[in-house]
Design a protein around this motif. Structure first.
Motif, short mmCIF file in Angstrom:
data_model
loop_
_atom_site.label_atom_id
_atom_site.label_comp_id
_atom_site.label_asym_id
_atom_site.label_seq_id
_atom_site.Cartn_x
_atom_site.Cartn_y
_atom_site.Cartn_z
N ASP A 135 -45.67 -14.28 15.05
CA ASP A 135 -45.29 -13.00 14.91
C ASP A 135 -46.47 -12.15 14.73
N ASP A 136 -47.56 -12.89 14.04
CA ASP A 136 -48.78 -12.24 13.66
C ASP A 136 -49.36 -11.92 15.17
N LEU A 137 -49.58 -12.80 15.78
CA LEU A 137 -50.23 -12.98 17.16
C LEU A 137 -49.50 -11.92 18.03
N SER A 138 -48.45 -11.51 17.97
CA SER A 138 -47.34 -10.66 18.77
C SER A 138 -48.18 -9.22 18.73
N GLY A 139 -48.80 -8.94 17.54
CA GLY A 139 -49.24 -7.90 17.41
C GLY A 139 -50.73 -7.63 17.47
N ASN A 140 -51.50 -8.82 18.20
CA ASN A 140 -52.74 -8.85 18.13
C ASN A 140 -53.22 -7.83 19.21
N GLU A 141 -54.56 -7.46 18.83
CA GLU A 141 -55.11 -6.35 19.75
C GLU A 141 -55.32 -6.70 21.26
N ARG A 154 -51.38 -11.36 23.46
CA ARG A 154 -49.74 -10.64 23.58
C ARG A 154 -49.02 -11.14 24.85
N LEU A 155 -49.86 -11.49 25.87
CA LEU A 155 -49.32 -11.78 27.07
C LEU A 155 -48.72 -13.16 26.99
N ASP A 156 -49.49 -14.13 26.36
CA ASP A 156 -49.52 -15.58 26.30
C ASP A 156 -48.11 -15.61 25.38
N ARG A 157 -48.08 -14.97 24.33
CA ARG A 157 -46.79 -14.98 23.55
C ARG A 157 -45.58 -14.52 24.23
N ALA A 158 -45.54 -13.54 25.11
CA ALA A 158 -44.55 -12.98 25.90
C ALA A 158 -44.16 -13.96 26.74
N ARG A 159 -44.81 -14.69 27.29
CA ARG A 159 -44.66 -15.56 28.34
C ARG A 159 -44.08 -17.15 27.95
N ASP A 160 -44.54 -17.18 26.85
CA ASP A 160 -44.17 -18.73 26.05
C ASP A 160 -42.68 -18.72 25.70
N ARG A 161 -42.15 -19.98 26.30
CA ARG A 161 -40.63 -20.13 26.13
C ARG A 161 -40.38 -20.48 24.66
N ASN A 162 -41.38 -20.84 23.99
CA ASN A 162 -41.14 -21.35 22.55
C ASN A 162 -41.09 -19.95 21.43
N THR A 163 -41.50 -18.66 22.13
CA THR A 163 -41.71 -17.75 21.14
C THR A 163 -40.38 -17.39 20.46
N VAL A 208 -47.01 -6.80 29.17
CA VAL A 208 -46.35 -7.68 28.18
C VAL A 208 -44.98 -7.39 28.31
N ARG A 209 -44.24 -6.01 28.26
CA ARG A 209 -42.99 -5.76 28.56
C ARG A 209 -42.36 -6.72 29.77
N LEU A 210 -43.06 -6.61 31.01
CA LEU A 210 -42.78 -7.48 31.84
C LEU A 210 -42.79 -8.81 31.96
N SER A 211 -43.43 -9.41 30.92
CA SER A 211 -43.53 -10.96 30.92
C SER A 211 -42.38 -11.09 29.91
N VAL A 212 -41.80 -10.33 29.01
CA VAL A 212 -40.78 -10.58 28.25
C VAL A 212 -39.85 -10.59 29.10
N ALA A 213 -39.62 -9.75 29.87
CA ALA A 213 -38.47 -9.64 30.83
C ALA A 213 -38.36 -10.88 31.81
N THR A 254 -37.34 -12.83 17.71
CA THR A 254 -37.71 -11.82 16.79
C THR A 254 -39.11 -11.31 17.41
N VAL A 255 -40.12 -12.25 17.72
CA VAL A 255 -41.41 -12.06 18.46
C VAL A 255 -41.07 -11.47 19.74
N LEU A 256 -40.23 -12.08 20.62
CA LEU A 256 -39.96 -11.29 21.80
C LEU A 256 -39.42 -9.92 21.69
N ALA A 257 -38.61 -9.70 20.86
CA ALA A 257 -38.02 -8.45 20.55
C ALA A 257 -39.23 -7.43 20.29
N ARG A 258 -40.12 -7.78 19.35
CA ARG A 258 -41.34 -6.95 19.11
C ARG A 258 -42.25 -6.81 20.25
N LEU A 259 -42.45 -7.88 21.16
CA LEU A 259 -43.22 -7.61 22.40
C LEU A 259 -42.37 -6.62 23.24
N ALA A 260 -41.24 -6.79 23.39
CA ALA A 260 -40.37 -6.01 24.30
C ALA A 260 -40.95 -4.25 24.13
#
Length: 113
Positions: free
Chosen positions: A30-36, A41-50, A66-71, A53-59
């Motif tokens: 969750d902390d990494l999803s808000g990283n500068e 953030r791209l790594d978190r969005a692509r990770d299947r273990n995220t 980043v949004r594309l990676s979540v999608a 709640t973190v994917l929702a924040r990254l969306a």
């Protein structure tokens, strides 16, 4: 034999420890999803273990990649995909349409019906 509980007591500590470690992992993600750093953030969005709640924040990230990676993430929950279906970027919307668990109502809306 000063300890009581034997193996059972040890298992209880192991389960409690694993649960705490799991929560700490979610907190770190969750902390990494808000990283500068965009790449973090791209790594978190692509990770299947995220966690969802973190994917929702990254969306809601300001960066379209980043949004594309979540999608594109196959583990993005339907409610997050529904939110991304309304994204201003048509490429994000396209990837949402290809996800098998996008809600049918959102697919109809994306198809223009």
């Amino acid at each position: 034999m000063g300890k009581t509980g034997g193996a059972r007591g040890t298992n209880q500590y192991a389960v409690k420890g694993a649960s705490q470690a799991s929560q700490q992992s979610v907190d770190v993600l969750d902390d990494l999803s808000g990283n500068e750093d965009l790449f973090v953030r791209l790594d978190r969005a692509r990770d299947r273990n995220t966690p969802p709640t973190v994917l929702a924040r990254l969306a809601e990230d300001e960066d379209v990649d980043v949004r594309l990676s979540v999608a594109q993430n196959p583990d993005t929950p339907p409610e997050v995909l529904a939110r991304l279906a309304g994204d201003k970027d048509s490429v994000v919307q396209s990837f949402v349409a290809w996800q098998p668990h996008t809600p049918p109502a959102e697919l109809e809306r994306l198809a223009g019906h």
